[in-house]
Design an enzyme around this catalytic site. Structure first.
Site, PDB file in Angstrom:
ATOM      1  N   HIS A 310       0.853  -1.186   0.000  1.00 26.26           N
ATOM      2  CA  HIS A 310       0.000   0.000   0.000  1.00 26.26           C
ATOM      3  C   HIS A 310       0.886   1.232   0.000  1.00 26.26           C
ATOM      4  CE1 HIS A 310      -3.124   2.843   1.139  1.00 26.26           C
ATOM      5  NE2 HIS A 310      -3.953   1.944   0.662  1.00 26.26           N
ATOM      6  N   ASP A 368      -7.929  -5.685   0.207  1.00 21.28           N
ATOM      7  CA  ASP A 368      -8.438  -6.504  -0.891  1.00 21.28           C
ATOM      8  C   ASP A 368      -7.935  -7.939  -0.873  1.00 21.28           C
ATOM      9  OD1 ASP A 368     -10.163  -4.739  -2.045  1.00 21.28           O
ATOM     10  OD2 ASP A 368      -8.577  -3.725  -3.149  1.00 21.28           O
TER      11      ASP A 368
END
Ligand code: CMC
Length: 425
Positions: A310, A368
């Site tokens: 991320h 996710d």
């Protein structure tokens, strides 16, 4: 003008010229150097191609501390909201700044219910799309087309118009998402049932058919509601920044949200949930994990571990932890506890987190990594995963758009460039 409390001085080593720039501090997070005068007073642009060090706005909505792995909506920790509040309450919080009192929740729920149907004319768009179009393609088209149906509320300077447009978008997105699914599977469209919750209604519109009774499975409704809370906002990510940039030109909210959906679609962003299951299929068995981790480490191989890493989190993504626990619960209740893909995902996480490559780069599973496994257990087809994300994120996009429209500092967003082309031909 009052001198700012803190400044940073830049020196041009070739000329000795200096500029003193104000430092802007928020209530949390790193301070920022205000470079608004840099070009005018110093003759330099700033260069930050993927905005790794650029704050594009002031915001009161969401805060991420990437080192701590912390996520706050309006100051409330995501863990608490996911545990204690419904998605509709979180929606209210993001839009209006406070969790609703009972009467506010009731009125807000009624507002959303009132707007849950879509204009019958919009259904023609679904039919016009090719039957095996990706549902994200249909969604972007239909949401864009909303500006042609709801132009009675597109005076963006009018707060009342903006609020109605916000409610319409949030209320109609589940109906549109379900329409994308029904078109893809060739079943008749199902009207919203306003006696159901926001997520219960979405499941009803996706899975019920006119010839049979359909009862929403409570664990499915609970899981979807929680995933939507986790996905509702995430400060200035690619799709939210796209919405803000489109909105900064004065575009109407339906057009802005359609632009957000396009930005969300890519695999580096909201498309990752679909890509994770493709990757798990490709890896196949636990014994193949080392080979794929080797590929992920190889700079010459485009393979990346989907659902990992991320831009902001350099620690566990708090949403991933919550979602992993929910994944256990859903699989257990729905009888799929031995889902081999879940086992594979757990092992992949465990093995990757022991490798130097992932430790050094602080790469952890993101939201996710597990969301697709839950969606699959709920019977949601793979090509609908990012559509589900878009429904939830519409709340954040709308809240951020509203905030921008109220910001007295708001001007059209217009980055500059470093031109590297031919000088003269
Ligand atoms: N697998 C392997 N290596 C990775 C991965 C990954 N998933 N993510 C980052 N890296 C490496 C990258 O190669 C780089 O290594 P090096 O320093 O040797 O060049 C280093 O880690 C830093 O990565 P980066 O590309 O500079 O990071 P970024 O901030 O530009 O990208 C990201 C963030 C999310 C796009 C990226 O981590 C990625 O592609 N992840 C997979 C896709 C994904 O799961 N996306 C969902 C994000 S969360 C939900 C959402 O916001 O939509």
């Amino acid at each position: 003008m009052k001198k700012p409390a803190k400044t940073v001085t830049l020196t041009d080593n070739s000329t000795g010229k200096q500029i003193e720039l104000p430092v802007v501090t928020g209530s949390l997070g790193a301070p920022a150097i205000d470079i608004g005068r840099l070009y005018r007073d110093f003759g330099y642009l700033s260069y930050d191609p993927s905005f790794a060090s650029t704050a594009s706005c002031r915001s009161t909505i969401t805060f991420i501390d990437g080192d701590k792995g912390q996520l706050l909506y309006r100051g409330h920790p995501i863990e608490k909201l996911a545990r204690e509040n419904s998605f509709t309450e979180v929606t209210y919080l993001l839009l209006y700044g406070e969790l609703p009192e009972a009467h506010q929740r009731q009125r807000f729920t009624a507002q959303l219910r009132r707007h849950s149907m879509i204009n019958e004319g919009l259904k023609g768009f679904f039919r016009a799309f090719y039957h095996d179009a990706h549902p994200m393609a249909s969604m972007v088209g239909v949401v864009g087309a909303m500006s042609a149906y709801y132009h009675d509320v597109t005076d963006i300077r009018n707060p009342e118009h903006r609020e109605i447009a916000a409610h319409r978008l949030i209320a109609k997105l589940p109906t549109i998402a379900a329409g994308c699914h029904k078109r893809a599977v060739g079943e008749p469209f199902v009207y919203p049932d306003n006696s159901l919750s926001y997520c219960g209604n979405l499941l009803h519109m996706m899975f019920s058919v006119p010839c049979e009774d359909y009862v929403v499975e409570p664990v499915a409704e609970e899981a979807l509601d929680m995933i939507f809370t986790l996905h509702a906002d995430h400060e200035q990510n690619a799709s939210t920044s796209t919405v803000r940039l489109a909105g900064s030109s004065g575009a109407n909210p339906f057009a802005c949200i359609a632009s957000g959906i396009t930005a969300l679609w890519g695999r580096a962003h909201g498309g990752a949930n679909e890509a994770v299951l493709e990757m798990l299929d490709e890896i196949g068995t636990v014994s193949n994990i080392p080979r794929y981790l080797e590929r992920a480490r190889d700079r010459d191989d485009p393979f990346r571990l989907m659902g990992f890493g991320h831009r902001v989190y350099r620690n566990h993504d708090p949403r991933a932890r919550i979602i992993r626990t929910m994944c256990h619960k859903v699989l257990e209740r729905l009888g799929d506890i031995n889902d081999p893909a879940f086992e594979l995902a757990l092992r992949l996480e465990e093995i990757a987190l022991q490798e130097d490559y992932f430790i050094e780069r602080k790469l952890y599973p993101n939201v996710d990594f597990y969301s697709g496994l839950i969606y699959r257990a709920l019977g949601i087809p793979r090509n609908m995963f990012t559509v589900m994300f878009a429904v939830a994120r519409t709340v954040g996009w709308v809240a951020q758009w509203q905030e921008m429209m109220d910001d007295p500092q708001q001007r059209i967003g217009r980055p500059r460039q470093i031109y590297v082309g031919a000088k003269s031909r």
